[in-house]
Design a protein around this motif. Structure first.
Motif, mmCIF file in Angstrom:
data_model
loop_
_atom_site.group_PDB
_atom_site.id
_atom_site.type_symbol
_atom_site.label_atom_id
_atom_site.label_comp_id
_atom_site.label_asym_id
_atom_site.label_seq_id
_atom_site.Cartn_x
_atom_site.Cartn_y
_atom_site.Cartn_z
ATOM 1 N N PHE A 152 33.051 20.447 17.211
ATOM 2 C CA PHE A 152 32.464 21.087 18.391
ATOM 3 C C PHE A 152 32.183 22.551 18.107
ATOM 4 C CE2 PHE A 152 35.325 17.748 19.687
ATOM 5 C CZ PHE A 152 34.605 17.042 20.638
ATOM 6 N N SER A 153 31.092 23.057 18.668
ATOM 7 C CA SER A 153 30.978 24.502 18.783
ATOM 8 C C SER A 153 31.839 24.874 19.990
ATOM 9 C CB SER A 153 29.522 24.944 18.964
ATOM 10 O OG SER A 153 29.045 24.550 20.232
ATOM 11 N N ASP A 154 32.435 26.046 19.937
ATOM 12 C CA ASP A 154 33.329 26.495 21.006
ATOM 13 C C ASP A 154 33.003 27.961 21.272
ATOM 14 O OD1 ASP A 154 35.328 26.879 22.821
ATOM 15 O OD2 ASP A 154 36.996 26.510 21.430
ATOM 16 N N VAL A 155 31.979 28.164 22.087
ATOM 17 C CA VAL A 155 31.458 29.505 22.341
ATOM 18 C C VAL A 155 31.842 29.935 23.753
ATOM 19 C CG1 VAL A 155 29.386 30.944 22.445
ATOM 20 C CG2 VAL A 155 29.537 29.081 20.769
ATOM 21 N N ARG A 156 32.624 30.979 23.831
ATOM 22 C CA ARG A 156 33.101 31.497 25.109
ATOM 23 C C ARG A 156 33.718 30.398 25.968
ATOM 24 N NH1 ARG A 156 28.384 33.982 24.067
ATOM 25 N NH2 ARG A 156 27.175 32.717 25.522
ATOM 26 N N GLY A 157 34.475 29.527 25.316
ATOM 27 C CA GLY A 157 35.187 28.467 26.029
ATOM 28 C C GLY A 157 34.360 27.244 26.362
ATOM 29 N N HIS A 158 33.069 27.228 25.974
ATOM 30 C CA HIS A 158 32.211 26.069 26.249
ATOM 31 C C HIS A 158 32.094 25.210 24.993
ATOM 32 C CE1 HIS A 158 29.072 23.573 27.970
ATOM 33 N NE2 HIS A 158 28.404 23.740 26.841
ATOM 34 N N LEU A 159 32.502 23.950 25.096
ATOM 35 C CA LEU A 159 32.413 23.027 23.973
ATOM 36 C C LEU A 159 31.064 22.323 23.956
ATOM 37 C CD1 LEU A 159 35.902 21.254 24.172
ATOM 38 C CD2 LEU A 159 35.203 23.067 22.589
ATOM 39 N N THR A 160 30.544 22.070 22.753
ATOM 40 C CA THR A 160 29.369 21.232 22.546
ATOM 41 C C THR A 160 29.610 20.405 21.299
ATOM 42 O OG1 THR A 160 27.893 22.903 23.502
ATOM 43 C CG2 THR A 160 26.868 21.189 22.162
ATOM 44 N N LEU A 161 29.433 19.094 21.384
ATOM 45 C CA LEU A 161 29.598 18.223 20.225
ATOM 46 C C LEU A 161 28.480 18.505 19.221
ATOM 47 C CD1 LEU A 161 31.162 15.807 18.961
ATOM 48 C CD2 LEU A 161 29.497 14.316 20.106
ATOM 49 N N VAL A 162 28.844 18.847 17.983
ATOM 50 C CA VAL A 162 27.845 19.182 16.968
ATOM 51 C C VAL A 162 28.017 18.376 15.679
ATOM 52 C CG1 VAL A 162 27.422 21.508 17.864
ATOM 53 C CG2 VAL A 162 29.198 21.154 16.117
ATOM 54 N N GLY A 163 29.067 17.548 15.597
ATOM 55 C CA GLY A 163 29.245 16.769 14.382
ATOM 56 C C GLY A 163 30.224 15.627 14.568
ATOM 57 N N ILE A 164 29.972 14.547 13.847
ATOM 58 C CA ILE A 164 30.848 13.381 13.841
ATOM 59 C C ILE A 164 31.051 13.005 12.380
ATOM 60 C CG2 ILE A 164 31.127 10.986 14.561
ATOM 61 C CD1 ILE A 164 28.990 11.614 16.774
ATOM 62 N N GLN A 165 32.292 13.008 11.933
ATOM 63 C CA GLN A 165 32.612 12.662 10.554
ATOM 64 C C GLN A 165 33.565 11.480 10.556
ATOM 65 O OE1 GLN A 165 31.528 14.475 7.713
ATOM 66 N NE2 GLN A 165 30.247 15.665 9.097
ATOM 67 N N GLY A 166 33.504 10.655 9.535
ATOM 68 C CA GLY A 166 34.434 9.537 9.460
ATOM 69 C C GLY A 166 34.628 9.056 8.045
ATOM 70 N N VAL A 167 35.734 8.375 7.861
ATOM 71 C CA VAL A 167 36.033 7.707 6.601
ATOM 72 C C VAL A 167 36.562 6.333 6.967
ATOM 73 C CG1 VAL A 167 37.277 7.844 4.424
ATOM 74 C CG2 VAL A 167 36.751 9.934 5.674
ATOM 75 N N ASP A 168 36.072 5.284 6.297
ATOM 76 C CA ASP A 168 36.474 3.943 6.687
ATOM 77 C C ASP A 168 37.547 3.373 5.759
ATOM 78 O OD1 ASP A 168 35.264 2.818 4.435
ATOM 79 O OD2 ASP A 168 33.542 2.047 5.526
ATOM 80 N N ALA A 169 37.963 2.157 6.065
ATOM 81 C CA ALA A 169 39.056 1.533 5.327
ATOM 82 C C ALA A 169 38.701 1.298 3.866
ATOM 83 C CB ALA A 169 39.455 0.221 5.992
ATOM 84 N N ARG A 170 37.419 1.341 3.540
ATOM 85 C CA ARG A 170 36.984 1.208 2.140
ATOM 86 C C ARG A 170 36.731 2.571 1.508
ATOM 87 N NH1 ARG A 170 32.458 -3.359 3.287
ATOM 88 N NH2 ARG A 170 33.778 -4.700 4.546
ATOM 89 N N HIS A 171 37.108 3.623 2.221
ATOM 90 C CA HIS A 171 36.964 5.008 1.759
ATOM 91 C C HIS A 171 35.507 5.465 1.699
ATOM 92 C CE1 HIS A 171 41.171 4.588 0.999
ATOM 93 N NE2 HIS A 171 40.946 3.625 0.129
ATOM 94 N N HIS A 172 34.651 4.843 2.514
ATOM 95 C CA HIS A 172 33.273 5.295 2.637
ATOM 96 C C HIS A 172 33.226 6.425 3.654
ATOM 97 C CE1 HIS A 172 32.003 0.971 1.466
ATOM 98 N NE2 HIS A 172 32.090 1.731 0.393
ATOM 99 N N HIS A 173 32.491 7.471 3.326
ATOM 100 C CA HIS A 173 32.373 8.629 4.211
ATOM 101 C C HIS A 173 31.080 8.542 5.013
ATOM 102 C CE1 HIS A 173 30.939 12.720 5.221
ATOM 103 N NE2 HIS A 173 32.197 12.896 5.566
ATOM 104 N N PHE A 174 31.168 8.981 6.272
ATOM 105 C CA PHE A 174 30.017 9.010 7.156
ATOM 106 C C PHE A 174 30.006 10.366 7.842
ATOM 107 C CE2 PHE A 174 27.023 7.534 10.305
ATOM 108 C CZ PHE A 174 27.406 8.120 11.494
ATOM 109 N N GLY A 175 28.874 11.050 7.815
ATOM 110 C CA GLY A 175 28.793 12.352 8.471
ATOM 111 C C GLY A 175 27.499 12.503 9.239
ATOM 112 N N LEU A 176 27.611 12.971 10.467
ATOM 113 C CA LEU A 176 26.459 13.173 11.329
ATOM 114 C C LEU A 176 26.514 14.593 11.857
ATOM 115 C CD1 LEU A 176 24.321 11.070 12.340
ATOM 116 C CD2 LEU A 176 25.619 10.976 14.460
ATOM 117 N N SER A 177 25.492 15.395 11.537
ATOM 118 C CA SER A 177 25.384 16.751 12.078
ATOM 119 C C SER A 177 24.350 16.736 13.189
ATOM 120 C CB SER A 177 24.952 17.736 10.985
ATOM 121 O OG SER A 177 25.928 17.790 9.963
ATOM 122 N N LEU A 178 24.708 17.291 14.346
ATOM 123 C CA LEU A 178 23.832 17.291 15.509
ATOM 124 C C LEU A 178 23.300 18.687 15.773
ATOM 125 C CD1 LEU A 178 26.086 15.168 17.915
ATOM 126 C CD2 LEU A 178 24.331 14.350 16.333
#
Length: 196
Positions: A152-178
């Protein structure tokens, strides 16, 4: 490149569910994230995705509580919808349809509504930066199934979702930048019809 089932290395053994075991500042920020996500009626953004083997994609991301849609423009036209514990991707070039279950996949944690990081969810990390906040979560009873990190960006106390990252049980990485994020705008229900 597609949201591979998200996975984790290094999260094994007995897990502590929730976040009562964390320090006060962490608990405060977790509640802020819960309030933010539960207060969204929608979130729309452009995205850039990194996936396994340096695969990349970009397009448009739409989230409403319990569901999301990804419409890819790069590397080619594709549409993915996640809802009801499933992730369905249709490749417009060849018509191929891929189905993934999110029941035991950390990406499925994003589909819960209302969002709550206690009981059967384990908060594994809370970190702060300059005008940023990051929260990592896993299934409490089986954290080796994967890790989901929300940025999240956290500017003056306001959150905004800006990224989603993950790693799965097979150790595959997933990244999404918004980016170019728009919140609480009208969204057509047809956005969440499963591809066929």
């Amino acid at each position: 490149m597609v949201a591979a089932p998200l996975a984790v290395s290094g999260l094994t053994g007995c897990a502590t569910s929730g976040y009562d075991h964390l320090v006060t500042n962490d608990r405060h920020d977790i509640r802020r994230v819960e309030t933010y996500l539960n207060g969204l009626s929608s979130l729309q953004a452009s995205f850039v995705q990194d996936g396994p083997a340096q695969q990349q994609g970009d397009g448009h991301f739409t989230y409403v509580p319990g569901r999301f849609e990804m419409v890819y423009e790069v590397p080619h036209a594709m549409r993915a919808v996640a809802r009801d514990g499933r992730f369905v991707l249709r490749n417009a070039d060849n018509g191929a349809v891929t189905h993934l279950s999110l029941k035991r996949n950390p990406l499925g944690l994003l589909l819960r509504h209302p969002v709550s990081f206690d009981r059967d969810v384990q908060v594994t990390n809370v970190s702060r930066g300059t005008e940023s906040l990051q929260l990592s979560v896993a299934e409490a009873d089986n954290p080796s199934q994967g890790l989901l990190t929300l940025q999240f960006s956290d500017v003056r106390g306001h959150l905004t979702l800006v990224g989603i990252q993950g790693v799965d049980a097979r150790h595959h990485h997933f990244g999404l930048s918004l980016f170019d994020v728009q919140e609480n705008q009208p969204v057509s229900e047809s956005s969440f019809s499963l591809p066929e």
